[in-house]
Design an enzyme around this catalytic site. Structure first.
Site, PDB file in Angstrom:
ATOM      1  N   GLU A 249       1.229  -0.655   0.080  1.00 53.83           N
ATOM      2  CA  GLU A 249       0.066   0.048   0.095  1.00 53.83           C
ATOM      3  C   GLU A 249       0.978   0.897  -0.092  1.00 53.83           C
ATOM      4  O   GLU A 249       1.944   1.258   1.100  1.00 53.83           O
ATOM      5  CB  GLU A 249      -0.753   0.171   0.970  1.00 53.83           C
ATOM      6  N   CYS A 283      -1.579   8.741   2.969  1.00 55.60           N
ATOM      7  CA  CYS A 283      -1.588   8.762   1.675  1.00 55.60           C
ATOM      8  C   CYS A 283      -2.622   8.918   0.449  1.00 55.60           C
ATOM      9  O   CYS A 283      -1.693   9.425  -0.364  1.00 55.60           O
ATOM     10  CB  CYS A 283      -1.486   7.343   1.908  1.00 55.60           C
TER      11      CYS A 283
END
Length: 485
Positions: A249, A283
């Site tokens: 990720e 993120c």
């Protein structure tokens, strides 16, 4: 401390169910004031070997427990995490620089994540074919020992996104926190040992060599990593040496698209949250704002007013909305974005950039007014409290600009015309798109990146499949026995 003997000022690694120290230690830094925090042991290659052996031993019995038994344990873990929500939140605040409500919210969110995974139904078996000739059954079995390498921006939440599914599917897991934020994860692992056999959940703080050692260790079957795309490539390369399964990720440069039919007063503060929550250290945060030219000026004014209304500072001050950048390295990167925008002559709709007093890493937020698409602030992930705001008019041109990036993690679309919003959302090359909401990842929703934003994914029932191997058994019904006399 809820009447218990848990010490939130002393930290150890957890190997084979017991605390383990080290002759080598380092310490985190409080990003609000730059002061050193508590000593924390640095695990060695020998510690990792011991942890892998303990996990392998535990896996033999843990993998044989029933799904229901593991669900019950996760629910107990959730209850205990919630019990220590205030103390764990305080650690997140101190080590991570999160304002107190958001830090406690992260701890409680970790408890909620465990509770969610404790209620997910069994993956079960699927009958592929059943006829007089044969029976074909597909089943899912745990991989073995999982290594989890974690980032510093949301240490507890992201840890649970890996611990929960790994344990539920019958794996054992070794968690390595970021050296910038080791405290909350080490303490949570210590607290949760009472519910698990030794070796099922272990946590080890390490130096720069620990991640590569985990990726290359023959006794670890899977690596799950959250962090930058650049580091993710290194993780993948190291893991390839032993053909490990990986879940990555990684970073993003997500776009938030504002259509001309919105009520600016209703959404400006929400768009601001999507861009600046956790001082932009998320993120999937909105890192590029594309506002239709017909409402650009009005939206710019409302966005600036929303951000100006927030208080930015060290977490020791009351009423803080935005805390510091988490570490010195990232603080320097963010400062370089400010300097590049200034030296390039870009207009600042909100000037920002002022460095807080003292030795902490506070930076006042900034909004860059319509820089060119070629600008560094548009092309690269800034991961800090500075965001570009750009105009658009043509939907086809907009989509091309939004997708002109090597990353594809998330995005948002704001429009009162839901059909239009859906049409735009479905053209964005990214794993998760929000419509009429800022970015809010949910444990029950699969979360994945496209392009260089990741491989595999986490969350929801689909995320469980990344923690299992699939086995198909073909059973033919023909008589293969010895002839009877």
């Amino acid at each position: 401390m809820n009447g218990t003997t848990v010490d939130f000022t002393h930290f150890s690694n957890t190997v084979a169910g017991v605390p383990r120290g080290s002759n080598d230690v380092h310490h985190g830094v409080n990003p609000s004031d730059g002061k050193q925090l508590w000593d924390v042991p640095i695990a060695s290659a020998g510690d990792l070997d011991d942890a892998v052996k303990a996990a392998q031993k535990a896996f033999k019995t843990w993998s044989k427990t029933t799904w229901a038994e593991r669900q019950a344990i996760l629910l107990k873990m959730a209850e205990e995490t919630e019990k220590y929500g205030k103390e764990l939140g305080d650690l997140v605040m101190i080590e991570g620089g999160k304002p107190p409500p958001f830090a406690t919210g992260e701890a409680m969110g970790a408890a909620a994540g465990l509770k969610y995974y404790g209620t997910l139904e069994d993956l079960g078996e699927e009958t592929v074919e059943d006829d007089p000739e044969k029976l074909v059954v597909m089943r899912h079995v745990p991989k073995g020992v999982v290594g989890a390498i974690l980032p510093w921006n949301f240490p507890l939440i992201i840890a649970i996104n890996k611990i929960g599914p790994a344990l539920l599917t019958g794996n054992c897991i070794i968690v390595k926190p970021s050296p910038f934020t080791p405290y909350s994860i080490l303490k949570l692992a210590e607290i949760l040992q009472q519910f698990l056999p030794p070796g099922v959940l272990q946590a080890m703080n390490g130096d720069d060599t620990m991640g590569p050692m985990m990726c290359e260790h023959l006794g670890i079957q899977k690596i799950t990593f959250t962090g930058s795309s650049a580091t993710g490539k290194k993780v993948m390369a190291s893991s390839a040496r032993t053909l490990k399964d990986v879940t990555l990720e990684l970073g993003g440069n997500s776009a938030s698209i504002i259509c001309p039919d919105v009520d600016v007063s209703k959404i400006a503060s929400q768009v601001a949250l999507g861009a600046f929550y956790n001082s932009g250290q998320l993120c999937v945060a909105s890192k590029r704002l594309y506002v239709h030219q017909d409402i650009y000026q009005d939206f710019k004014k409302a966005l600036v007013e929303a951000v100006k209304s927030w208080k930015t500072g060290p977490t020791s001050e009351e009423g803080i909305m935005l805390g510091p950048v988490q570490n010195k390295m990232q603080h320097q990167i963010v400062k370089e974005f400010f300097e590049d925008c200034a030296s390039s002559g870009y207009d600042f709709a909100l000037e920002g950039g002022k460095i807080g007093e003292g030795n902490g890493f506070v930076i006042q937020p900034a909004i860059i007014d319509n820089p060119p698409d070629s600008a560094r602030i548009v092309r690269e992930e800034q991961f800090g409290p500075i965001v570009p705001m750009l105009t658009w008019s043509s939907e086809s041109d907009l989509i091309a600009r939004v997708n002109d990036t090597q990353t594809g993690l998330g995005g948002a679309v704001w429009s009162s015309d839901l059909d239009r919003a859906q049409r735009i959302a479905r053209q964005i090359e990214a794993g998760t798109i929000w419509i009429n909401s800022f970015e809010k990842p949910l444990a029950q929703a699969y979360f994945s990146g496209h392009k260089e934003s990741g491989i595999g994914g986490e969350g929801g029932k689909l995320g469980l499949y990344h923690y299992v191997n699939t086995q198909v058994i073909h059973m033919y019904r023909g008589d293969v026995g010895k002839a009877k006399l």
